[in-house]
Design a protein around this motif. Structure first.
Motif, PDB file in Angstrom:
ATOM      1  N   LYS A  93       0.862  -1.177   0.000  1.00  0.00           N
ATOM      2  CA  LYS A  93       0.000   0.000   0.000  1.00  0.00           C
ATOM      3  C   LYS A  93       0.899   1.227   0.000  1.00  0.00           C
ATOM      4  CE  LYS A  93      -3.619   2.262   2.645  1.00  0.00           C
ATOM      5  NZ  LYS A  93      -4.431   2.229   3.860  1.00  0.00           N
ATOM      6  N   VAL A  94       0.700   2.104  -0.980  1.00  0.00           N
ATOM      7  CA  VAL A  94       1.518   3.311  -1.098  1.00  0.00           C
ATOM      8  C   VAL A  94       0.942   4.389  -0.179  1.00  0.00           C
ATOM      9  CG1 VAL A  94       2.345   5.108  -2.654  1.00  0.00           C
ATOM     10  CG2 VAL A  94       2.115   2.748  -3.485  1.00  0.00           C
ATOM     11  N   PRO A  95       1.741   4.893   0.773  1.00  0.00           N
ATOM     12  CA  PRO A  95       1.242   5.965   1.630  1.00  0.00           C
ATOM     13  C   PRO A  95       0.940   7.229   0.814  1.00  0.00           C
ATOM     14  CG  PRO A  95       3.322   5.075   2.480  1.00  0.00           C
ATOM     15  CD  PRO A  95       3.111   4.506   1.117  1.00  0.00           C
ATOM     16  N   ALA A  96      -0.020   7.996   1.249  1.00  0.00           N
ATOM     17  CA  ALA A  96      -0.412   9.218   0.542  1.00  0.00           C
ATOM     18  C   ALA A  96       0.762  10.169   0.361  1.00  0.00           C
ATOM     19  CB  ALA A  96      -1.554   9.914   1.287  1.00  0.00           C
ATOM     20  N   GLU A  97       1.670  10.207   1.331  1.00  0.00           N
ATOM     21  CA  GLU A  97       2.812  11.119   1.258  1.00  0.00           C
ATOM     22  C   GLU A  97       4.013  10.498   0.548  1.00  0.00           C
ATOM     23  OE1 GLU A  97       3.013   8.902   5.196  1.00  0.00           O
ATOM     24  OE2 GLU A  97       1.458   9.864   4.005  1.00  0.00           O
ATOM     25  N   GLY A  98       3.862   9.297   0.008  1.00  0.00           N
ATOM     26  CA  GLY A  98       4.966   8.606  -0.643  1.00  0.00           C
ATOM     27  C   GLY A  98       5.821   7.877   0.372  1.00  0.00           C
ATOM     28  N   ASN A  99       6.918   7.308  -0.086  1.00  0.00           N
ATOM     29  CA  ASN A  99       7.744   6.514   0.792  1.00  0.00           C
ATOM     30  C   ASN A  99       9.085   6.260   0.117  1.00  0.00           C
ATOM     31  OD1 ASN A  99       8.452   5.086   3.035  1.00  0.00           O
ATOM     32  ND2 ASN A  99       7.126   3.351   2.673  1.00  0.00           N
ATOM     33  N   THR A 100      10.072   5.911   0.914  1.00  0.00           N
ATOM     34  CA  THR A 100      11.361   5.451   0.410  1.00  0.00           C
ATOM     35  C   THR A 100      11.615   4.085   1.014  1.00  0.00           C
ATOM     36  OG1 THR A 100      12.177   7.707   0.240  1.00  0.00           O
ATOM     37  CG2 THR A 100      13.823   5.956   0.263  1.00  0.00           C
ATOM     38  N   VAL A 101      11.959   3.125   0.145  1.00  0.00           N
ATOM     39  CA  VAL A 101      12.108   1.734   0.569  1.00  0.00           C
ATOM     40  C   VAL A 101      13.450   1.214   0.087  1.00  0.00           C
ATOM     41  CG1 VAL A 101      11.113  -0.586   0.388  1.00  0.00           C
ATOM     42  CG2 VAL A 101       9.610   1.408   0.364  1.00  0.00           C
ATOM     43  N   SER A 102      14.152   0.489   0.955  1.00  0.00           N
ATOM     44  CA  SER A 102      15.410  -0.161   0.602  1.00  0.00           C
ATOM     45  C   SER A 102      15.111  -1.569   0.092  1.00  0.00           C
ATOM     46  CB  SER A 102      16.302  -0.226   1.845  1.00  0.00           C
ATOM     47  OG  SER A 102      17.462  -0.982   1.578  1.00  0.00           O
ATOM     48  N   ILE A 103      15.707  -1.933  -1.054  1.00  0.00           N
ATOM     49  CA  ILE A 103      15.507  -3.259  -1.646  1.00  0.00           C
ATOM     50  C   ILE A 103      16.874  -3.926  -1.788  1.00  0.00           C
ATOM     51  CG2 ILE A 103      14.663  -4.530  -3.675  1.00  0.00           C
ATOM     52  CD1 ILE A 103      12.428  -3.052  -2.216  1.00  0.00           C
ATOM     53  N   PRO A 104      17.082  -5.071  -1.127  1.00  0.00           N
ATOM     54  CA  PRO A 104      18.373  -5.745  -1.263  1.00  0.00           C
ATOM     55  C   PRO A 104      18.484  -6.479  -2.598  1.00  0.00           C
ATOM     56  CG  PRO A 104      16.929  -7.025   0.143  1.00  0.00           C
ATOM     57  CD  PRO A 104      16.188  -5.754  -0.198  1.00  0.00           C
TER      58      PRO A 104
END
Length: 129
Positions: A93-104
């Motif tokens: 679920k994408v937060p309304a304010e966006g997000n930053t996610v680390s992907i290994p």
């Protein structure tokens, strides 16, 4: 942008069936690009843009490096893994304010927009380290 762990939703039977149909239709896809277009590249990083309209998916791709996803908009995006491959299929679920996610590094998957809004992210590929 906030940097918090992504929130995943439970797959309803309808959503699971939709994802299974997608996986079946794309089972023979070759590996392709991580994102849609490269915005910047040098020997340390490659920065991609990925835009998926509802119902669109990325190429099947492998995470050969570590990445940061800077997610700007969207509502729901599925990470679909090939049948029998490592990892689980998840819907974030994408937060309304966006997000930053680390992907290994290491995963093989499609990004599949299962939502009703355009999904937009910048992918920062860390080519060293």
């Amino acid at each position: 942008m906030i940097a918090t762990p992504p929130e995943f939703i439970e797959l309803t039977p309808e959503l699971k069936a939709r994802i299974d149909r997608f996986r079946d239709a794309h089972r023979d896809d070759p590996l392709g690009k991580i994102g849609g277009r490269v915005l910047f590249e040098d020997d340390r990083v490659r920065i991609w843009e990925l835009v998926l309209e509802p119902g669109e998916a990325s190429d099947l791709h492998q995470h050969e490096h570590d990445y940061y996803l800077v997610i700007f908009e969207g509502d729901y995006v599925a990470v679909v893994t090939p049948e029998g491959g490592p990892g689980d299929t998840l819907v974030g679920k994408v937060p309304a304010e966006g997000n930053t996610v680390s992907i290994p590094k290491g995963g093989v998957e499609w990004a599949y927009n299962v939502g009703e809004k355009t999904y937009r992210e910048i992918i920062v590929e860390l080519r060293q380290g």
